[in-house]
Design a protein around this motif. Structure first.
Motif, PDB file in Angstrom:
ATOM      1  N   GLY A 205       0.856  -1.176  -0.153  1.00 11.82           N
ATOM      2  CA  GLY A 205      -0.016   0.022  -0.071  1.00 11.82           C
ATOM      3  C   GLY A 205       0.936   1.201   0.173  1.00 11.82           C
ATOM      4  O   GLY A 205       0.972   1.822  -0.838  1.00 11.82           O
ATOM      5  N   ILE A 206       1.320   1.594   1.151  1.00 13.71           N
ATOM      6  CA  ILE A 206       2.119   2.881   1.411  1.00 13.71           C
ATOM      7  C   ILE A 206       3.312   2.801   0.470  1.00 13.71           C
ATOM      8  O   ILE A 206       4.112   1.994   0.465  1.00 13.71           O
ATOM      9  CB  ILE A 206       2.490   2.882   2.769  1.00 13.71           C
ATOM     10  CG1 ILE A 206       2.819   4.619   3.027  1.00 13.71           C
ATOM     11  CG2 ILE A 206       3.451   2.245   3.256  1.00 13.71           C
ATOM     12  CD1 ILE A 206       2.960   4.898   4.503  1.00 13.71           C
ATOM     13  N   GLY A 207       3.561   3.989  -0.334  1.00 16.19           N
ATOM     14  CA  GLY A 207       4.657   4.143  -1.351  1.00 16.19           C
ATOM     15  C   GLY A 207       4.212   3.302  -2.871  1.00 16.19           C
ATOM     16  O   GLY A 207       5.038   3.689  -3.634  1.00 16.19           O
ATOM     17  N   GLN A 208       3.352   2.701  -2.790  1.00 13.33           N
ATOM     18  CA  GLN A 208       2.793   2.168  -4.370  1.00 13.33           C
ATOM     19  C   GLN A 208       1.631   2.999  -4.488  1.00 13.33           C
ATOM     20  O   GLN A 208       1.597   3.187  -5.793  1.00 13.33           O
ATOM     21  CB  GLN A 208       2.586   0.661  -4.134  1.00 13.33           C
ATOM     22  CG  GLN A 208       2.065   0.259  -5.527  1.00 13.33           C
ATOM     23  CD  GLN A 208       1.809  -1.173  -5.526  1.00 13.33           C
ATOM     24  OE1 GLN A 208       1.303  -1.806  -6.436  1.00 13.33           O
ATOM     25  NE2 GLN A 208       1.888  -1.922  -4.469  1.00 13.33           N
ATOM     26  N   ILE A 209       0.547   3.287  -3.819  1.00  8.55           N
ATOM     27  CA  ILE A 209      -0.672   4.092  -4.340  1.00  8.55           C
ATOM     28  C   ILE A 209      -1.024   5.019  -3.245  1.00  8.55           C
ATOM     29  O   ILE A 209      -0.446   5.028  -2.190  1.00  8.55           O
ATOM     30  CB  ILE A 209      -1.881   2.990  -4.522  1.00  8.55           C
ATOM     31  CG1 ILE A 209      -2.106   2.394  -3.217  1.00  8.55           C
ATOM     32  CG2 ILE A 209      -1.422   1.753  -5.480  1.00  8.55           C
ATOM     33  CD1 ILE A 209      -3.287   1.385  -3.047  1.00  8.55           C
ATOM     34  N   PRO A 210      -1.666   6.111  -3.922  1.00 11.87           N
ATOM     35  CA  PRO A 210      -2.146   7.397  -2.956  1.00 11.87           C
ATOM     36  C   PRO A 210      -3.142   6.793  -2.053  1.00 11.87           C
ATOM     37  O   PRO A 210      -3.910   5.774  -2.215  1.00 11.87           O
ATOM     38  CB  PRO A 210      -2.798   8.174  -3.871  1.00 11.87           C
ATOM     39  CG  PRO A 210      -2.524   7.840  -5.199  1.00 11.87           C
ATOM     40  CD  PRO A 210      -2.223   6.462  -5.127  1.00 11.87           C
ATOM     41  N   LEU A 211      -2.910   6.958  -0.787  1.00 12.26           N
ATOM     42  CA  LEU A 211      -3.693   6.474   0.230  1.00 12.26           C
ATOM     43  C   LEU A 211      -4.057   7.755   1.384  1.00 12.26           C
ATOM     44  O   LEU A 211      -3.228   8.851   1.621  1.00 12.26           O
ATOM     45  CB  LEU A 211      -3.166   5.903   1.201  1.00 12.26           C
ATOM     46  CG  LEU A 211      -2.497   4.356   0.639  1.00 12.26           C
ATOM     47  CD1 LEU A 211      -1.663   3.815   1.402  1.00 12.26           C
ATOM     48  CD2 LEU A 211      -3.915   3.546   0.627  1.00 12.26           C
ATOM     49  N   ASP A 212      -5.374   8.018   1.520  1.00 12.18           N
ATOM     50  CA  ASP A 212      -6.008   9.221   2.181  1.00 12.18           C
ATOM     51  C   ASP A 212      -6.850   8.440   3.467  1.00 12.18           C
ATOM     52  O   ASP A 212      -8.149   8.267   3.172  1.00 12.18           O
ATOM     53  CB  ASP A 212      -6.782  10.030   1.430  1.00 12.18           C
ATOM     54  CG  ASP A 212      -7.157  11.410   2.295  1.00 12.18           C
ATOM     55  OD1 ASP A 212      -7.174  11.299   3.441  1.00 12.18           O
ATOM     56  OD2 ASP A 212      -7.540  12.474   1.561  1.00 12.18           O
ATOM     57  N   LEU A 213      -6.133   8.186   4.378  1.00 15.87           N
ATOM     58  CA  LEU A 213      -6.913   7.090   5.539  1.00 15.87           C
ATOM     59  C   LEU A 213      -7.863   8.158   6.437  1.00 15.87           C
ATOM     60  O   LEU A 213      -9.232   7.783   6.901  1.00 15.87           O
ATOM     61  CB  LEU A 213      -6.023   6.610   6.303  1.00 15.87           C
ATOM     62  CG  LEU A 213      -4.963   5.609   5.862  1.00 15.87           C
ATOM     63  CD1 LEU A 213      -4.334   4.819   7.163  1.00 15.87           C
ATOM     64  CD2 LEU A 213      -5.769   4.639   4.939  1.00 15.87           C
ATOM     65  N   GLY A 214      -7.395   9.542   6.438  1.00 18.24           N
ATOM     66  CA  GLY A 214      -8.357  10.549   7.044  1.00 18.24           C
ATOM     67  C   GLY A 214      -9.786  10.745   6.311  1.00 18.24           C
ATOM     68  O   GLY A 214     -10.726  10.452   7.077  1.00 18.24           O
ATOM     69  N   LYS A 215      -9.649  10.581   4.979  1.00 17.76           N
ATOM     70  CA  LYS A 215     -10.843  10.583   4.361  1.00 17.76           C
ATOM     71  C   LYS A 215     -11.540   9.066   4.229  1.00 17.76           C
ATOM     72  O   LYS A 215     -12.682   8.983   4.241  1.00 17.76           O
ATOM     73  CB  LYS A 215     -10.661  10.859   3.064  1.00 17.76           C
ATOM     74  CG  LYS A 215     -11.944  10.927   1.989  1.00 17.76           C
ATOM     75  CD  LYS A 215     -11.625  11.455   0.545  1.00 17.76           C
ATOM     76  CE  LYS A 215     -12.755  11.439  -0.382  1.00 17.76           C
ATOM     77  NZ  LYS A 215     -12.305  11.681  -1.737  1.00 17.76           N
TER      78      LYS A 215
END
Length: 457
Positions: A205-215
């Motif tokens: 996940g992290i570093g491969q695709i954008p992630l917005d856990l806040g959203k």
């Protein structure tokens, strides 16, 4: 010197920053990751500081460094620092969450057929030791995201109708094998509607695709930083929003930060700082988990600095890797005369959502069946035992003779290969790999596997 002058072009020029043996083509970033020389230098600096003053480092310097790294990774995930801690790997992260939940008779964990093997074994282990049991969503690729979500909803609905309590669902961001993007955003939405805890195994996940856990607001999320973010091994983030932190009372192994039940017997005073410390019990829980080398955790800022100053930032990295993965899948499938795994029924020009990541999965022209098969292929259909032997042979030959490796695995009656795009690779690397795989498939298909060419890896 301007920031643009520090940028290194993606592809072969980027190799100068990495630590590969001359001639080694690293086509499998997805399994174990790697990191550039500046991150190696940061790691050595922290390790040297640890050995120079062990007591001072563990008691005061390490906690401060962890706070800096937690703030950096939290910013990348768009969540508060106090909701992020570090564990050794995503498997540990998933285990930490599942082994903290208190299960009752009738509780179930829903998971998917393509779950990472260690996580399925974790669920089976829990079913042996607690009242919970696993409930698998069965399917095989190719399958659409809509159908995956539908089967998940159907599984949850049926379980509830049978009087079961679906306590938690475990699912991926990007599946390990096949290497394909999973509809995790939609599954989080369904979990919220169904009152099910969502646990995202974001190993890829992290570093491969954008992630917005806040959203997105999943209930739990863990992701390896050492696979795609360029930190040393092992380093993974575990995200637990404030609303769920009361559920997490122990680390793996249980250590000094353990949060006992009010009715538990008294134990020895903790060695962790107390009194005026502003951190929550959850944050202190993960600050010191037995004695080990936690310096990889401290390297997150160095990895992010490299990605910004040398690579041009996260968005630029994601775009290059996704485009290269798409090219890689296309050229390898063309060389083999097969296809790239993606959702069925795409119209001409329609973009595959499942390929919006840095990995691609290509079918090899080698079918597998233990029964009479009508599958049409250029080679005889392999028995499962022969297919497993062929996997071992092909991977060993790739590593020993060709100085590379791309994971090969069995899925849905065929052998497949997983390709990992990365900033130090380019299209020509996968054109070369297509030729290598074609030779190996011909040898397997014609029963010409040669132990001598396998070598001693």
């Amino acid at each position: 010197m301007s920031s643009s002058e520090l940028l290194t072009p993606f592809g072969a020029p980027m190799l100068k920053h990495f630590l590969f043996e001359p001639g080694w083509r690293n086509l499998n970033q997805g399994s174990f990751g790697t990191y550039p020389a500046p991150v190696r230098d940061a790691l050595r600096k922290f390790q040297d500081a640890n050995e120079a003053r062990p007591d001072a480092f563990f008691r005061w310097e390490l906690p401060k460094g962890l706070d800096v790294s937690r703030a950096a990774v939290a910013k990348l995930l768009h969540v508060p620092t106090e909701e992020c801690v570090f564990v050794k790997n995503a498997t540990t992260g998933v285990n930490t969450v599942l082994r903290n939940l208190l299960f009752k008779e009738g509780d179930v964990i829903v998971y998917f057929a393509t779950v990472y093997g260690a996580i399925e074994k974790t669920i089976v282990s829990l079913s042996e030791m607690t009242p919970v049991r696993g409930l698998k969503v069965e399917y095989r690729y190719p399958i659409s995201d809509d159908e995956l979500v539908r089967r998940f909803e159907e599984t949850v609905t049926k379980a509830k109708a049978d009087g079961l309590n679906v306590r938690v669902a475990v699912f991926d961001t990007v599946v390990s094998n096949p290497g394909i993007r999973f509809p995790f955003e939609e599954l989080v939405r369904v979990c919220k509607e169904q009152g099910v805890l969502s646990l995202i195994d974001g190993a890829h996940g992290i570093g491969q695709i954008p992630l917005d856990l806040g959203k997105l607001q999943p209930d739990f999320f863990t992701s390896n930083c050492h696979k795609w973010l360029f930190t040393p091994r092992g380093c993974a983030v575990l995200y637990v929003p404030l609303r769920n932190q009361h559920l997490i009372r122990t680390t793996l192994p249980t250590s000094w930060g353990f949060i006992p039940d009010p009715n538990s017997p008294a134990t020895q005073p903790s060695v962790l700082p107390s009194g005026r410390n502003p951190k929550s019990a959850f944050e202190l829980l993960f600050q010191f988990v037995a004695t080990g080398d936690d310096t990889p955790y401290l390297c997150v800022p160095a990895a992010l600095e490299f990605r910004q100053t040398v690579c041009g930032g996260e968005d630029r990295i994601y775009e290059y890797m996704e485009n290269l993965a798409r090219e890689a899948g296309d050229v390898v499938s063309l060389a083999l005369g097969t296809e790239v795994l993606q959702e069925p029924g795409l119209k001409p020009g329609e973009v595959s959502r499942q390929r919006q990541c840095a990995m691609a999965t290509v079918r090899l022209p080698l079918a597998v069946s233990d029964h009479d098969s009508t599958t049409r292929t250029a080679y005889p259909v392999l028995k499962t035992t022969d297919a497993l032997a062929a996997i071992d042979w092909m991977q060993a030959v790739m590593a020993n003779k060709y100085k590379t490796l791309a994971p090969i695995f069995l899925h849905g009656g065929w052998l497949w290969v997983r390709l990992s795009a990365q900033i130090y690779l380019e299209k020509s690397d996968f054109e070369w790999l297509g030729g290598v795989l074609k030779v190996l498939c011909e040898k397997v298909g014609n029963r010409e596997m040669d132990e001598e060419s396998r070598g001693d890896v």
